[in-house]
Scaffold this active site. Structure first.
Site, PDB file in Angstrom:
ATOM      1  N   LYS A  72     -29.867  57.363  18.350  1.00 54.34           N
ATOM      2  CA  LYS A  72     -29.429  56.588  19.737  1.00 54.34           C
ATOM      3  C   LYS A  72     -30.449  55.756  20.312  1.00 54.34           C
ATOM      4  CE  LYS A  72     -25.700  56.769  19.462  1.00 54.34           C
ATOM      5  NZ  LYS A  72     -25.349  57.318  18.328  1.00 54.34           N
ATOM      6  N   LYS A 107     -20.159  47.733  15.563  1.00 54.21           N
ATOM      7  CA  LYS A 107     -19.588  49.006  15.666  1.00 54.21           C
ATOM      8  C   LYS A 107     -18.923  49.429  14.249  1.00 54.21           C
ATOM      9  CE  LYS A 107     -17.404  52.148  18.474  1.00 54.21           C
ATOM     10  NZ  LYS A 107     -18.584  53.025  18.276  1.00 54.21           N
ATOM     11  N   CYS A 165     -17.591  41.113  11.811  1.00 54.87           N
ATOM     12  CA  CYS A 165     -16.804  39.962  12.510  1.00 54.87           C
ATOM     13  C   CYS A 165     -15.491  40.277  13.160  1.00 54.87           C
ATOM     14  CB  CYS A 165     -16.624  38.709  11.781  1.00 54.87           C
ATOM     15  SG  CYS A 165     -18.058  38.395  10.657  1.00 54.87           S
ATOM     16  N   GLU A 203     -30.847  52.525  18.502  1.00 50.68           N
ATOM     17  CA  GLU A 203     -29.817  51.677  18.602  1.00 50.68           C
ATOM     18  C   GLU A 203     -29.893  51.080  19.808  1.00 50.68           C
ATOM     19  OE1 GLU A 203     -26.052  52.939  16.186  1.00 50.68           O
ATOM     20  OE2 GLU A 203     -26.624  54.492  17.782  1.00 50.68           O
ATOM     21  N   ASN A 246     -13.594  37.365   7.905  1.00 53.42           N
ATOM     22  CA  ASN A 246     -14.570  38.653   7.877  1.00 53.42           C
ATOM     23  C   ASN A 246     -14.639  39.316   6.610  1.00 53.42           C
ATOM     24  OD1 ASN A 246     -15.583  41.102   8.728  1.00 53.42           O
ATOM     25  ND2 ASN A 246     -13.784  42.178   9.160  1.00 53.42           N
ATOM     26  N   GLY A 247     -15.588  39.466   6.375  1.00 55.11           N
ATOM     27  CA  GLY A 247     -16.007  39.796   4.860  1.00 55.11           C
ATOM     28  C   GLY A 247     -17.132  39.416   4.307  1.00 55.11           C
ATOM     29  N   GLU A 293     -29.521  62.711  15.506  1.00 51.65           N
ATOM     30  CA  GLU A 293     -28.657  61.760  16.065  1.00 51.65           C
ATOM     31  C   GLU A 293     -29.402  61.228  17.470  1.00 51.65           C
ATOM     32  OE1 GLU A 293     -26.047  60.253  15.623  1.00 51.65           O
ATOM     33  OE2 GLU A 293     -25.141  59.906  17.530  1.00 51.65           O
ATOM     34  N   HIS A 338     -46.201  69.472   7.822  1.00 53.78           N
ATOM     35  CA  HIS A 338     -46.117  68.925   6.537  1.00 53.78           C
ATOM     36  C   HIS A 338     -46.555  67.426   6.649  1.00 53.78           C
ATOM     37  CE1 HIS A 338     -45.298  72.671   4.667  1.00 53.78           C
ATOM     38  NE2 HIS A 338     -44.390  72.812   5.425  1.00 53.78           N
ATOM     39  N   TRP A 389     -20.882  38.159  12.966  1.00 53.09           N
ATOM     40  CA  TRP A 389     -21.879  39.089  12.876  1.00 53.09           C
ATOM     41  C   TRP A 389     -22.746  38.628  11.485  1.00 53.09           C
ATOM     42  CZ3 TRP A 389     -23.419  43.048   9.217  1.00 53.09           C
ATOM     43  CH2 TRP A 389     -24.250  43.989   9.632  1.00 53.09           C
ATOM     44  N   ARG A 403     -17.261  44.437  17.728  1.00 52.53           N
ATOM     45  CA  ARG A 403     -17.298  44.406  16.287  1.00 52.53           C
ATOM     46  C   ARG A 403     -18.362  43.536  15.518  1.00 52.53           C
ATOM     47  NH1 ARG A 403     -12.500  45.866  13.753  1.00 52.53           N
ATOM     48  NH2 ARG A 403     -13.089  44.494  11.938  1.00 52.53           N
TER      49      ARG A 403
HETATM   50  C1  G6P Z   1     -22.031  51.553  12.620  1.00 54.57           C
HETATM   51  C2  G6P Z   1     -22.358  51.959  13.996  1.00 54.57           C
HETATM   52  C3  G6P Z   1     -22.614  53.345  14.215  1.00 54.57           C
HETATM   53  C4  G6P Z   1     -21.559  54.376  13.489  1.00 54.57           C
HETATM   54  C5  G6P Z   1     -21.757  53.832  11.986  1.00 54.57           C
HETATM   55  C6  G6P Z   1     -20.445  54.483  11.348  1.00 54.57           C
HETATM   56  O1  G6P Z   1     -23.502  51.638  11.732  1.00 54.57           O
HETATM   57  O2  G6P Z   1     -23.277  50.989  14.575  1.00 54.57           O
HETATM   58  O3  G6P Z   1     -22.474  53.689  15.506  1.00 54.57           O
HETATM   59  O4  G6P Z   1     -22.160  55.569  13.679  1.00 54.57           O
HETATM   60  O5  G6P Z   1     -21.304  52.441  11.886  1.00 54.57           O
HETATM   61  O6  G6P Z   1     -19.116  54.450  11.656  1.00 54.57           O
HETATM   62  P1  G6P Z   1     -17.865  55.013  11.242  1.00 54.57           P
HETATM   63  O7  G6P Z   1     -16.780  54.240  12.290  1.00 54.57           O
HETATM   64  O8  G6P Z   1     -17.871  55.029   9.995  1.00 54.57           O
HETATM   65  O9  G6P Z   1     -18.204  56.290  12.140  1.00 54.57           O
END
Ligand code: G6P
Length: 585
Positions: free
Chosen positions: A465, A580, A2, A468, A100-101, A461, A484, A74, A27
């Site tokens: 992507k 994020k 949030c 996400e 938030n929390g 990675e 395997h 969120w 956020r």
């Molecule tokens: C969230 C984001 C990801 C990010 C991860 C770690 O899950 O959606 O994109 O990689 O947090 O975030 P940080 O700020 O610790 O790199």
């Protein structure tokens, strides 16, 4: 997570709050709400949806008053409904609060409050805060904040507006920062909430409460003892948080990666020396991170082993309580995090700290909690990253990892640093070939990505992507593991991306490509060398320093995920259900 914002000043609060919420929407973003104080009463408007949509429906920015609080949610406790959106009010409507929390003891508090005659309007844990504040409000705002904070278990950043027009904030294990403007104060989750109005910030610490009352600011702890924190000048500029000519932040940030690689090289040498000295003298090295940052830990481990014969263990941060059990004062934990606020990462750090270990960190937000609790911290220096899915912060982390490796391992990577920036520029300019591949893949339901050695973390990675941004099932696989199990999944209509530059891994990965193609799957090669086995080839530049390939391999995968998101009408900047900065466990 949030985002929360409060404003008290000389201007109309609502348009400022809406603007701030828009900037912090990355956020968390399933509902929006604002409360303003005007002519002795508190008005609340809130609803589900994104900031602009809810504002359009409810005319939030037209609300009267020069004092107000706002929130983007969120969901954690309670579904995505209008009632569960913040702000939450208490029974007498004399207080509104945003949070938030997570309040861990909310059930117990809720039962107690219901027993005392309070009525709840939402299913959230946050609403207990408003009712607790109301109980103690008769003793004054300061008392109300202190007594409420003392009752809460869990983690929280709170901003509340009271019926006397006071704005208050409190922080425990969630970020909260005060913006000091010429004509008022902000209390925000993030400097991006007020950067348009001021670059002067006061970062609150755990256990701080602040009150903005008649344009003066007071900070104290949960016992009411006064606290003084310095005003910090925020290094980021407003231009850094604008999309400019780009349709999305994600695209802007993908395009910025040439600069990222250069800026990550600009380090304070004293801090770099301190970081490397602590690392070099460690008996045990653990490296941790979440999401994309975890993939950087894998590259870091590989670099230390390959160039320095230094052994390190990687731990995905959410697993740290099971893995970081035998550290001591001679151990070092390296925490990698773009935001420096990820709860799982901060938990790992606390675990390591409690065992006496040193903490090193790599962050992008240098004012973050992680940066401030580290023994030495290096910055990726890539400017604000707004798109929820990490792009430039990942290549920034890699570039910084190369710097550290080079410093630790006696200039082992001296060659080609400038050329890497040029190579990145070429890859970014070559989006056309990726767009063509994206057209072929737009209906794919399963995408596999294979790579060996340093290219395996890039397979992971790339898959992240695709999940996400494009909501497609994607899996990163160590290429040697194909036989395997994953080979059983290869058939017509399956897409497999081979991350395969012309280095020592090339021939083995080509053999895998043949095995896959023989089963009818479509093979896409990301490589500096074409091969007949590829149905589609995404060309990357040839690099003399093989260790740099991950940077140029990941960019086409970022572009591919972005393009597939567009093809699905998904918003690449704000993927569904994701945030994020994940500040809850
Ligand atoms: C969230 C984001 C990801 C990010 C991860 C770690 O899950 O959606 O994109 O990689 O947090 O975030 P940080 O700020 O610790 O790199």
């Amino acid at each position: 997570m949030c985002s929360i914002i409060g404003y008290k000043g000389k201007n109309a609060a609502a348009p400022i709050l809406v603007d701030s919420l828009k900037r912090m929407e990355y956020r968390g973003y399933d509902s929006v709400g604002v409360a303003t104080f005007d002519s002795g009463s508190i008005l609340v408007r809130k609803g589900t949806g994104k900031v602009l949509e809810v504002n359009r429906n409810l005319n939030i920015d037209q609300m009267a008053g020069k004092i107000g609080i706002g929130h983007t949610r969120w969901a954690t406790h309670g579904g995505v409904t209008d009632k569960n959106a913040h702000p939450h009010s208490a029974c007498k409507n004399d207080i509104a609060v945003v949070h938030n929390g997570i309040i861990e003891n909310y059930q117990e508090l809720k039962e107690e409050l219901i027993g005392a005659g309070h009525t709840f309007a939402s299913e959230t844990d946050s609403e207990v805060i408003a009712h607790l504040l109301e109980i103690h409000y008769s003793s004054g705002v300061k008392e109300a904040m202190i007594e409420t904070c003392k009752r809460l278990r869990g983690n929280f950043a709170i901003v509340a507006v009271f019926q006397d027009g006071t704005i208050c904030g409190a922080r425990y294990e969630e970020p909260l920062v005060i913006g000091v403007a010429n004509d008022g104060y902000f209390v925000s989750s993030d400097v991006l909430g007020f950067l348009e109005y001021t670059d002067k910030a006061i970062f609150l610490e755990n256990g701080d409460i602040c009150i903005v009352d008649n344009s003066k600011l007071e900070i104290f702890d949960f016992e009411g003892r006064p606290i003084a924190h310095p005003i910090t000048q925020v290094a980021w500029e407003l231009g850094d948080i604008d999309k400019g000519k780009y349709a999305h932040y994600t695209l802007k940030e993908i395009n910025e990666q040439r600069l990222t690689v250069v800026h990550a090289g600009r380090q304070d040498q004293a801090m770099m020396n301190k970081f490397c000295d602590i690392l070099a003298s460690a008996k045990d090295i653990y490296i941790t991170g979440s999401g994309t940052s975890y993939h950087s830990t894998l590259i870091f481990k590989h670099m230390l082993a390959r160039f320095g014969k230094i052994r390190a263990e990687t731990v995905v941060s959410s697993e740290s309580q099971y893995a970081l059990t035998s550290m001591d004062r001679n151990s070092v934990l390296v925490a990698i995090s773009q935001s420096g606020e990820t709860a799982d990462v901060l938990d790992s750090v606390r675990l390591a700290r409690n065992q006496g270990s040193k903490i090193l960190s790599i962050v992008n937000v240098t004012t973050s909690s992680l940066a401030r609790i580290s023994d030495a911290c290096l910055s990726t220096n890539c400017g604000p990253e707004i798109g929820v899915a990490a792009t430039k912060s990942f290549t920034g982390q890699l570039a910084l990892i190369y710097n550290i490796t080079d410093r630790l391992c006696e200039k082992c990577l001296e060659t080609e640093r400038a050329d890497l920036a040029v190579a990145v520029e070429n890859v970014v300019a070559n989006q056309g070939s990726v767009i063509k591949v994206a057209e072929q893949m737009k209906d794919a339901s399963d995408i596999y990505l294979l790579g060996r050695s340093l290219h395996y973390p890039i397979a992971l990675e790339g898959a992240l992507k695709l999940k996400e941004l494009a909501y497609v099932h994607a899996e990163g696989i160590a290429a040697g593991e194909l036989k395997h199990g994953p080979l059983a999944l290869m058939e017509k209509n399956t897409f497999v991306i081979m991350i395969n530059p012309h280095d020592a891994t090339f021939n083995d990965t080509i053999s895998n490509a043949h095995e896959i193609k023989a089963r009818g799957a479509t093979v896409v090669g990301i490589s500096d060398r074409n091969d007949d086995v590829y149905d589609y080839w995404i060309e990357i530049p040839h690099l003399k320093e093989e260790a740099y390939y991950p940077v140029v391999e990941v960019i086409p995968l970022q572009i591919l995920a972005y393009q597939l998101a567009l093809a699905k009408n998904a918003d690449p900047d704000y993927p569904r259900n994701l945030a994020k900065s994940v500040t809850v466990r």
